[in-house]
Design a protein around this motif. Structure first.
Motif, PDB file in Angstrom:
ATOM      1  N   THR A 126     -51.965 -24.317  11.765  1.00 47.59           N
ATOM      2  CA  THR A 126     -51.847 -24.520  13.206  1.00 47.59           C
ATOM      3  C   THR A 126     -51.506 -25.989  13.467  1.00 47.59           C
ATOM      4  OG1 THR A 126     -53.454 -22.791  13.684  1.00 47.59           O
ATOM      5  CG2 THR A 126     -53.061 -24.402  15.411  1.00 47.59           C
ATOM      6  N   VAL A 127     -50.489 -26.227  14.271  1.00 47.45           N
ATOM      7  CA  VAL A 127     -50.105 -27.593  14.623  1.00 47.45           C
ATOM      8  C   VAL A 127     -50.049 -27.724  16.141  1.00 47.45           C
ATOM      9  CG1 VAL A 127     -48.368 -29.413  14.400  1.00 47.45           C
ATOM     10  CG2 VAL A 127     -48.759 -27.831  12.499  1.00 47.45           C
ATOM     11  N   TRP A 128     -50.735 -28.736  16.676  1.00 47.98           N
ATOM     12  CA  TRP A 128     -50.670 -29.055  18.100  1.00 47.98           C
ATOM     13  C   TRP A 128     -50.176 -30.486  18.246  1.00 47.98           C
ATOM     14  CZ3 TRP A 128     -56.152 -27.202  20.144  1.00 47.98           C
ATOM     15  CH2 TRP A 128     -56.184 -25.795  20.130  1.00 47.98           C
ATOM     16  N   GLY A 129     -49.161 -30.675  19.085  1.00 50.42           N
ATOM     17  CA  GLY A 129     -48.743 -32.011  19.448  1.00 50.42           C
ATOM     18  C   GLY A 129     -49.553 -32.476  20.648  1.00 50.42           C
ATOM     19  N   ALA A 134     -59.924 -23.260  17.742  1.00 49.13           N
ATOM     20  CA  ALA A 134     -59.295 -23.377  16.425  1.00 49.13           C
ATOM     21  C   ALA A 134     -60.310 -23.256  15.292  1.00 49.13           C
ATOM     22  CB  ALA A 134     -58.567 -24.715  16.312  1.00 49.13           C
ATOM     23  N   GLN A 135     -61.587 -23.237  15.627  1.00 49.32           N
ATOM     24  CA  GLN A 135     -62.617 -23.098  14.592  1.00 49.32           C
ATOM     25  C   GLN A 135     -62.453 -21.757  13.880  1.00 49.32           C
ATOM     26  OE1 GLN A 135     -66.484 -24.600  15.482  1.00 49.32           O
ATOM     27  NE2 GLN A 135     -67.530 -23.000  14.344  1.00 49.32           N
ATOM     28  N   GLY A 136     -62.506 -21.780  12.581  1.00 45.87           N
ATOM     29  CA  GLY A 136     -62.302 -20.562  11.792  1.00 45.87           C
ATOM     30  C   GLY A 136     -60.884 -20.442  11.272  1.00 45.87           C
ATOM     31  N   PRO A 173     -53.964 -23.348  28.927  1.00 44.05           N
ATOM     32  CA  PRO A 173     -55.072 -24.133  28.377  1.00 44.05           C
ATOM     33  C   PRO A 173     -55.215 -23.958  26.862  1.00 44.05           C
ATOM     34  CG  PRO A 173     -55.921 -22.154  29.417  1.00 44.05           C
ATOM     35  CD  PRO A 173     -54.433 -22.157  29.652  1.00 44.05           C
ATOM     36  N   TYR A 174     -55.613 -25.023  26.191  1.00 43.55           N
ATOM     37  CA  TYR A 174     -55.893 -25.002  24.758  1.00 43.55           C
ATOM     38  C   TYR A 174     -57.216 -25.731  24.528  1.00 43.55           C
ATOM     39  CZ  TYR A 174     -51.140 -23.431  23.798  1.00 43.55           C
ATOM     40  OH  TYR A 174     -49.981 -22.707  23.746  1.00 43.55           O
TER      41      TYR A 174
END
Length: 658
Positions: A92-95, A54-56, A48-49
């Motif tokens: 940070t990179v999310w596809g 990702a805050q901060g 899970p993501y």
């Protein structure tokens, strides 16, 4: 039937137009500056993501793509290649894809991609308007605010990557900025914006010659692209100190393209360095009114006019501009810190501390923000501590009366003229001149940090900043009054300081020159003058540590500790000076025999002292210390005079951890 075909054809045309035009935030659910829609998705393996996690983080990029479309994957694969090389980029990179799981699995296996690829099974893509036209690139800031949003391939994909590169400059990632821009330039050699990022990244790395070469190439390009190159050339000339050439070029660009912000800002910087504040203000106002510049450039422009207003004492107006700079580029640390300085100058310590902590959240190693934050915390603690506040109030009242009456310092006279008294030092004021630096508060941080280092050495007592600032306020002594040497000397004597530190910071295009003078308040002689160059981008803590060592060497050489042997037991001697006088563990003393005085024809002649032993301090108490006898030519005895020996002070001033 014909009507239906016409509707379908019209819809297809709309989609085609939409795919080649930038997204209008007014009609899109995603708007820059607003918080991004949160979501929770899983990758192909079920991990899970959650976006809230990702805050901060400094920067998060959401890359929406089609696992079966190579045209929508190019940017994602390029970022993957680059971030394998720049692992410490804090990016940070999310596809994110709506493709079928089997297609995603094949894509991951073929590309060996390292980014998480999230399966959109809950309609997240719809909220980001990333269903029909791909790729979609959405960059988010530390609070998940949308920084940039680009939709579509081709030129729009290039623009998304260029903007991502630009964002790295103020994130202190110039190498990554250069790498992304270079990759875009290879695919699109005529993309002037990508080339410009290479030039500004080189400047950020302290490579003006390399930057000049890039901007020279752009200036040879046709049309408006040449303007981008010429304004970059003007920036380089200004950075190299070639002011007249920079001004001439900036003015020519302003005439050719008045809508460009950068040449107006260059003019403002050059004018204020010449002392023409009125003309500089006009140039800065023209810059912020201009419409064409990258966000990082507009942020620098808003920050600079904010600095102008802060320097004029118009703190509210300054903060308004700093806020606009932060909105343009939240990674630009300077306006956040500058905003804190404006609150500090108004005595609003809690608000100042809030801004300094925000700056430290961007870069926890920033020396200036760290020092200013500690100072704000101390001032707030002092305001809450009733006993300390009362002590300072009483002390200030006494000092003000003493200053106005020019009364001598009360207190018992020393029992002899040999034994050292405490070495007290104060930094009164460090004047600023030259250009208008992007960062405010350097002189405050410099004096405060040097005071911290000297105090931690144990060798010197530094007058509390809270006491000094309150005293200056009560006496209504500002920067102009403190330029008078007699005023500073008088102030130092009132504070019972043996040495006064004063001087100036001269802001040059590529560095800052510090001229620091240490003045003896008893003799009025200059005990030490230090001229130190602080290069742009230098490790400030390292530079200040070196300055601290130099000051300590001066104190030890010109004002060595002196005292007497009180008693001797075996291989250990007790001396009549201790922590209060500046003795620290490891301090070395010579045991001396004063030369015998001889009167000859009415003159008293004294021979040089002889060294008869050496002591090394092993234990320190407030008023005495204990030293082991390292060597002795005769037995060390009670009442023997001792004098400090100047040795290497690598351990003085705190442990060297830089």
């Amino acid at each position: 039937m014909k009507t239906k075909r016409r509707v379908v054809l019209l819809f297809a045309m709309v989609l085609a137009i939409h795919s080649v035009l930038p997204v209008d935030n007014a009609v899109c659910a995603i708007q820059t500056g607003k918080r991004a829609p949160t979501f929770a998705l899983s990758d192909i393996d079920g991990h899970p993501y959650k976006l809230i996690e990702a805050q901060g983080r400094q920067m998060t990029v959401l890359f929406f793509f089609d696992a079966q479309s190579t045209s929508s994957q190019g940017g994602l694969l390029m970022l993957d290649r680059l971030l394998r090389q720049y692992k410490n980029s804090k990016l940070t990179v999310w596809g994110v894809t709506q493709s079928k799981s089997e297609d995603v699995r094949r894509f991951i296996k073929k590309s060996d991609i390292t980014f998480p690829i999230l399966l959109d099974t809950t309609g997240v893509s719809k909220h980001y308007d990333a269903q029909l036209v791909l790729p979609v690139v959405c960059s988010l800031g530390p609070q998940l605010q949308v920084l940039d949003y680009f939709q579509g391939g081709g030129e729009h994909a290039e623009a998304a990557l260029v903007r991502l590169a630009e964002r790295q400059i103020h994130r202190d990632q110039p190498a990554l900025a250069h790498a992304i821009a270079t990759t875009v330039s290879k695919e699109a050699p005529t993309n002037a914006a990508a080339k410009a990022v290479q030039g500004y990244a080189a400047l950020a790395e302290g490579k003006p010659d390399q930057a000049k070469k890039v901007f020279d190439e752009i200036s040879a390009m046709p049309g408006k692209d040449a303007i981008i190159g010429k304004e970059g050339q003007a920036v380089v000339l200004a950075r190299q100190g070639r002011s007249d050439e920079a001004m001439a070029l900036a003015e020519s660009v302003v005439k050719a393209a008045p809508e460009r912000a950068v040449p107006h800002k260059v003019k403002g910087d050059l004018l204020i360095a010449k002392g023409d504040r009125k003309a500089a203000e006009a140039a800065y106002k023209s810059a912020v009114a201009s419409s064409e510049a990258a966000p990082f450039q507009m942020a620098e422009t808003y920050n600079q006019i904010g600095r102008w207003y802060a320097q004029s004492g118009e703190y509210k107006a300054a903060r308004d501009y700093f806020e606009q700079a932060i909105a343009m580029d939240p990674y630009y640390l300077e306006p956040t810190s500058n905003k804190g300085v404006t609150y500090e100058k108004e005595g609003l310590w809690r608000k100042a501390l809030t801004e300094y902590r925000k700056a430290l959240a961007l870069d926890k190693t920033d020396t200036v923000a760290g020092v200013l934050a500690r100072k704000a915390e101390e001032m707030m603690a002092l305001q809450k501590d009733a006993a300390s506040k009362k002590r300072i109030d009483q002390l200030i009242d006494t000092l003000v009366k003493r200053y106005k009456s020019q009364a001598a310092i009360a207190g018992a006279q020393p029992e002899d003229d040999w034994t050292s008294r405490p070495m007290v030092l104060t930094f009164v004021d460090i004047q600023e001149s030259g250009g208008l630096p992007a960062r405010d508060g350097l002189s405050i941080a410099l004096a405060t940090r040097l005071g911290e280092l000297l105090t931690s050495s144990g060798r010197v007592q530094v007058v509390e900043r809270a006491v000094l600032e309150r005293l200056l306020s009560e006496l209504n002594l500002g920067a102009s009054e403190l330029t008078d040497p007699q005023t500073t000397l008088k102030l130092g004597r009132v504070l019972a300081a043996k040495l006064i530190g004063t001087g100036a910071l001269l802001y040059l295009p590529d560095s800052t020159m510090l001229n620091l003078r240490m003045i003896d308040t008893e003799t009025t002689q200059i005990a030490k003058t230090i001229t130190h160059r602080l290069p742009a981008g230098a490790n400030l803590d390292r530079e200040l540590f070196d300055l601290n060592r130099e000051l300590l060497k001066t104190v030890m050489a010109k004002y060595p500790l002196r005292g007497y042997v009180v008693q001797v037991e075996g291989k250990q001697a007790m001396l009549n000076i201790g922590r209060n006088q500046g003795v620290t563990t490891g301090t070395t003393f010579d045991v001396i025999e004063k030369g015998e005085a001889i009167t000859y024809k009415g003159r008293v002649l004294r021979r040089e002292a002889n060294t008869v032993g050496r002591l090394e301090v092993v234990k320190v108490e407030p008023d005495v210390c204990f030293a082991r006898i390292v060597e002795q030519k005769r037995l060390v005895a009670q009442d023997d005079p001792v004098k400090e020996v100047l040795v290497e002070i690598a351990a003085k001033g705190g442990k060297d951890e830089t």
